[in-house]
Structure formats: C-alpha cells, structure tokens
Enzyme design. Structure first.
Site, short mmCIF file in Angstrom:
data_model
loop_
_atom_site.label_atom_id
_atom_site.label_comp_id
_atom_site.label_asym_id
_atom_site.label_seq_id
_atom_site.Cartn_x
_atom_site.Cartn_y
_atom_site.Cartn_z
N ASP A 168 -7.95 -4.37 -0.34
CA ASP A 168 -8.42 -4.90 -1.90
C ASP A 168 -8.11 -6.18 -2.12
OD1 ASP A 168 -8.90 -1.81 -2.79
OD2 ASP A 168 -6.90 -1.78 -2.72
N HIS B 265 0.69 -1.17 0.18
CA HIS B 265 -0.03 0.06 -0.15
C HIS B 265 0.88 1.29 0.05
CE1 HIS B 265 -3.11 3.02 1.26
NE2 HIS B 265 -4.16 1.82 0.89
#
Length: 450
Positions: free
Chosen positions: A377, A316
């Site tokens: 995600d 991320h």
C-alpha cells in the site's frame, strides 16, 4: 466451461485429542495442507456442546482452497504454486487472471481466447450510464461501484441461477470485463467529463487508462511505462487468499446470491481504510507530514503511543517479513519516478517525502525490530499518484484487480463438495433469559408502594 474442482475428501494425517471441561475427550481429525500448517477439524465439538472462539478468524480455516497460499513468516505469496515475483515479472494481468480462474497459465491459444472473451464483455448498457449520472459529482468512486456492480444483476438475470456451471463462468467473465468500465465511468462522473467507451484495439490495461484519461476532443494513446506500472499493480493485487473482502464474497456466495451482489459486497468490504483503502491513507499521511523536514518529528510522534498517530503503509497483519509484493512495487516505484523527473514531470512533494520516509524507516532499528517494513500500500499509492490517478480512485483500481480473485473464489466455492451456507457462532455474554413484565404491572407495583 467446467469449474475448477476440488479432489474428493481431505488427506487425514492423524487425530488430535481434546479433553473437555466436563471430563469427556473428543478426537478431532487432522488434515494435511499442501503447504503451511495442517488443520484440525473441530466440527465434532458442536456435538459435545462447545464452539471454538477465534476473534478475527486468525486461527480458523473457513474453507479449503487451491488458489492462493501465503507464508507470512517467509514473506511468500504463491498463486497456484507460482511466486508472485515471477508472475509480476513474466506475465500480464489477464494471464494471471486465467491462472487464478482456471488453475493454469494459458498457452497461446488459451490466452487469445480468454483475452477475446474479456474484451467483448467490456461494454455496459447505456442505462447503467444513466444510473451513474444520477450520482453527485462529489460521490466517492467506491460508493458508485458498489451500486452499479450490484445493479448489473438487473441486466443479466441468468446470474441468479448459480446452479448452472456455464452461467457461473459467463457472469464471472462479465465481472472481470465490466468492473474497469464502471470504475472509469465513476471517475469521469466526478470530473464532469463524458464517458469513454472501451476500445477493442486496446489491451485490458490500456483500456482502463483510455477510459479514465481519454476525451472525445483528442486521440489518446497510453504511455507504455504507465501501462507497465499499472499492469504490475493489478497483478500484485489480483488475489490475497482469505482476506476480509474475499471472505465477504465467499460468505455472500454461500447464500447462493448472484455474483454481482457478491462482488458488490466485496467492494464494500474492500473500501475500509484498514483493507483496500490503506493506500489512500498512506497519501493522507504524506500530506499531513507536508514537508521532508517534518518527517523526523512525525516519526517521533509515532513512537509515542498516546499520540494516536499511526505509520500508514508499514507492516502487515499476515506478513511478519517483507511483503513480497512490496519488493516488486518498490522497484517499479524507484524506476518510474526518476524517469518521470528526467522528462520534466514535476514530482509531487509527497513523493519526495515518501522516498525519505522509506529510507529512514528501513534503517531505523525501532521499525526493523518490529517488522514494520513498507508494504504494498505504501508503494502503490505513490506510483498511482505519480501516474496521475487521483486518491479517491486508488481503491477502485484495487477493486478492478481483486475482482479476478473474488470471482475465482466464488466459482471455487460453488464447486466445493463441502459447500454450505456460512454461519459463524458467537460467545454470548448478554443477559440470561428473563420475562417481560405484564402490561400495567409496573403501575400497579408503584401504586401499591404508595
């Protein structure tokens, strides 16, 4: 209903002295943050003839906010001071929406009233449905959302008067309530089924599932486990500080654009595969892998930088530790999938691939050393597919959740005493000033040369 107000001014802790190339020195105020890094106010630089250069704005605070705080090194996400893990475990989505919107978790009376206000704003005009039907069945849900959310401004003209606090409040509530209805309509449009009207007897999350999967031919009752899983996904996606789509909403809002246009702009930004579309990209990657036996060759290709392959759903930009939302989502994933299997639900092979991929990556030093942990995600895409939501709807579900964050930031923007239109600067590297040749000068020059 008054907006959440900022305290006047900032707490200055000192000054930073900057020596410029021309030998001059500039003193810049340093302001204290409640949590995280203090900030240096560089506004004085423009008077000295300089700007700062910060591609991607990773070192720039574009605003002050008291809604959400992220500590990427610690893997921490707080909404109004509350850890996301506790909110996901102990609060429903509308309670978190109230927290972001108003600054506090609701008591029983506030919760009932907030829920009532949202519940009775979920309907949309029949003309919106007619507008939606004009789209081809192959249209992406996000394309339809961008258009229909923006079109709501044509039905609520008072939304353009952003100077009125009550108008801002009412239109923000309408957006929270109506975006799920529009998202569900976009799905129904893609499969050729009639739209299902929201039911006031259902909760906010139950209504999303009812409007997506219900039909006039039968009585549909959402599965409680699916409701819980989807509610958790919405809580985890409600806000994430000054990300690309939220910054887009704020920038559009800084022009005094109506809230429907601002949120439509946010949806457009969210659609990008590097932002809200990342969970769709995860499933595309799993489909590309195709089989559990292909995982190791695929991961070998990831290490070869010349292959152009990327490990989607891992790592991320902000978190250099485990994404705290991913920890919650991982538990939902590992609890829900085995239960569905036990009850005879056939598990998509891509979900088996995902579980094995997670196991390998979490135990491989190559990924651990690079902080390439599974992010939200990765797990949200798996869970959304497991509960029957098709890939093109993933980002639309994300938009339903993030609308709460967008309108909270939009309202905060308009209550900020430092509110002004956004206008980033640039490092210009083009041609210097030059003159356009007079008409016919080129022909005369060529003729003279002959």
């Amino acid at each position: 209903m008054p907006d959440q107000r900022h305290p006047p001014g900032h707490r200055q802790t000192g000054t930073a002295e900057l020596k410029l190339p021309n030998g001059k020195k500039v003193e810049l105020p340093v302001y204290a943050a409640t949590l995280g890094a203090d900030v240096i106010d560089v506004q004085q630089l423009i008077k000295a003839g300089y700007y700062t250069y910060d591609p991607g704005f990773m070192s720039t605070a574009s605003c002050s906010s008291d809604i959400t705080y992220i500590d990427g090194a610690k893997g921490e996400l707080l909404h109004r001071g509350y850890p996301i893990e506790q909110l996901a475990e102990r609060c429903g989505f509308l309670e978190v929406a109230h927290l972001l919107f108003h600054g506090s978790l609701p008591n029983r009376v506030e919760k009932t009233e907030f829920d009532r206000r949202i519940r009775y704003h979920t309907m949309v005009s029949e003309k919106v449905g007619q507008f939606m039907r004009a789209f081809d069945s192959t249209a992406h849900p996000m394309a339809m959302l961008i258009c229909t959310i923006g079109a709501l401004a044509a039905f609520y003209h008072e939304g353009s008067d952003v100077g009125l606090v009550d108008s801002r409040y009412d239109n923000a509530l309408r957006l929270i309530a109506k975006v799920p209805t529009l998202a569900a309509m976009s799905y129904k449009n893609s499969i050729g089924q009639p739209y299902m009207y929201p039911q006031n007897s259902f909760s906010f999350v139950e209504n999303i599932l009812y409007m997506m999967f219900g039909t006039p031919a039968e009585d549909y009752r959402p599965d409680k486990r699916v409701v819980k899983a989807l509610e958790t996904i919405l809580v985890l996606h409600a806000d994430h500080e000054q990300n690309a789509s939220t910054s887009t909403v704020r920038l559009a809002g800084s022009t005094n654009a109506n809230p429907y246009a601002c949120v439509s702009a946010g949806v457009a930004s969210l659609w990008g595969p590097a932002h809200g579309g990342a969970n769709e990209a995860v499933l595309a990657m799993l489909d590309e892998i195709g089989s559990v036996k292909n995982i190791k060759p695929f991961l070998k290709g990831i290490r070869d930088k010349s292959s152009g392959k990327r490990l989607m759903g891992f790592g991320h930009r902000v978190y250099k530790n485990y994404d705290p939302r991913a920890k919650v989502m991982r538990k939902i994933c590992h609890d829900l999938l085995p239960r569905l299997q036990q009850e005879g639900e056939e598990m998509d092979e891509s979900l088996q691939i995902a579980m094995e991929l997670e196991k390998i990556a979490l135990n491989d030093d190559y990924y651990v050393k690079r902080n390439l942990y599974p992010n939200i995600d990765f797990y949200s895409g798996i869970v959304l597919r497991a509960i029957g939501i098709p890939n093109p709807m993933f980002t639309a579900i994300f938009a339903i959740a993030r609308t709460v964050g967008w309108v909270s930031h939009w309202r905060e923007l308009h209550s900020d005493p430092e509110f002004r239109i956004g206008r980033p600067r640039q490092l210009y590297e083009g041609s210097k000033k030059r003159s356009v040749p007079a008409r016919g000068a080129a022909k005369k020059k060529a003729k003279k040369a002959r």
